[in-house]
Design a protein around this motif. Structure first.
Motif, PDB file in Angstrom:
ATOM      1  N   LYS A   2     -63.538  -4.704  40.849  1.00  0.00           N
ATOM      2  CA  LYS A   2     -62.731  -4.339  39.686  1.00  0.00           C
ATOM      3  C   LYS A   2     -62.092  -2.973  39.866  1.00  0.00           C
ATOM      4  N   LEU A   5     -59.061  -3.176  42.175  1.00  0.00           N
ATOM      5  CA  LEU A   5     -57.921  -3.793  41.503  1.00  0.00           C
ATOM      6  C   LEU A   5     -57.365  -2.901  40.401  1.00  0.00           C
ATOM      7  N   ILE A  55     -56.228 -11.593  46.416  1.00  0.00           N
ATOM      8  CA  ILE A  55     -57.323 -11.531  45.440  1.00  0.00           C
ATOM      9  C   ILE A  55     -56.771 -11.735  44.034  1.00  0.00           C
ATOM     10  N   LYS A  56     -55.682 -11.043  43.708  1.00  0.00           N
ATOM     11  CA  LYS A  56     -55.115 -11.164  42.371  1.00  0.00           C
ATOM     12  C   LYS A  56     -54.480 -12.540  42.136  1.00  0.00           C
ATOM     13  N   ASN A  59     -57.236 -14.804  41.077  1.00  0.00           N
ATOM     14  CA  ASN A  59     -57.986 -14.308  39.928  1.00  0.00           C
ATOM     15  C   ASN A  59     -57.266 -14.746  38.654  1.00  0.00           C
ATOM     16  N   LYS A  60     -57.983 -15.376  37.736  1.00  0.00           N
ATOM     17  CA  LYS A  60     -57.370 -15.893  36.505  1.00  0.00           C
ATOM     18  C   LYS A  60     -56.943 -14.791  35.545  1.00  0.00           C
ATOM     19  N   LYS A  61     -57.429 -13.584  35.779  1.00  0.00           N
ATOM     20  CA  LYS A  61     -57.083 -12.453  34.916  1.00  0.00           C
ATOM     21  C   LYS A  61     -55.612 -12.034  35.082  1.00  0.00           C
ATOM     22  N   TYR A  62     -55.053 -12.318  36.248  1.00  0.00           N
ATOM     23  CA  TYR A  62     -53.690 -11.889  36.543  1.00  0.00           C
ATOM     24  C   TYR A  62     -52.713 -13.051  36.371  1.00  0.00           C
ATOM     25  N   ARG A  64     -49.739 -15.472  37.024  1.00  0.00           N
ATOM     26  CA  ARG A  64     -49.068 -15.994  38.225  1.00  0.00           C
ATOM     27  C   ARG A  64     -47.563 -16.049  37.959  1.00  0.00           C
ATOM     28  N   ASP A 125     -48.689  -5.427  36.953  1.00  0.00           N
ATOM     29  CA  ASP A 125     -50.088  -5.710  36.625  1.00  0.00           C
ATOM     30  C   ASP A 125     -50.717  -4.548  35.864  1.00  0.00           C
ATOM     31  N   ASN A 129     -51.988  -5.021  32.143  1.00  0.00           N
ATOM     32  CA  ASN A 129     -53.401  -4.820  31.818  1.00  0.00           C
ATOM     33  C   ASN A 129     -53.587  -3.758  30.746  1.00  0.00           C
TER      34      ASN A 129
END
Length: 139
Positions: A2, A5, A55-56, A59-62, A64, A125, A129
């Protein structure tokens, strides 16, 4: 992970700034060793950016975005092509080696574009965020 990122854009800025600074010093000092350092730093930028974006991407947090999808497609094309070219050189597969030497020109054109695109994705990003964090704290 974390933490890496979280500071993604700053890491990329630092590596790119180091690369540009090395180029500037190489021009001023005309030191041949710095040419080798520039090549190493160029591959360092590629490795850092490709790793972070991969990685991003998974990752579902980022989000697409189309930009991220295009970056992943083009950078994967460059990475896979580069490794196949190295294998062709090592095992001296003449026909394959010649084809990939032609592709090196596309890599030279794509590389600066991918570097800037990755940096833009990281800024997006970071901004995205911060907005998500602010929305969550407002609730």
């Amino acid at each position: 992970m974390k933490t890496i990122l979280t500071y993604d854009s700053k890491i990329q800025q630092g590596v790119i700034l180091l690369f540009l600074l090395t180029i500037l010093i190489a021009i001023v000092s005309e030191n041949e060793f710095l040419a080798f350092a520039i090549i190493i730093e160029f591959f360092l930028i590629a490795m850092v950016q490709y790793s972070l974006n991969t990685i991003k991407f998974f990752n579902k947090k980022y989000v697409r975005t189309d930009s991220r999808k295009v970056y992943m497609f083009l950078s994967t094309y460059v990475v896979i092509g580069f490794f196949i070219w190295i294998l062709a050189c090592v095992f001296y597969v003449k026909s394959l080696k010649d084809i990939f030497e032609l592709l090196v020109f596309t890599w030279l054109i794509l590389s600066p574009i991918l570097i800037l695109q990755s940096l833009c994705i990281s800024f997006f990003d970071a901004k995205n965020n911060k907005e998500v964090i602010n929305e969550n704290t407002d609730l």
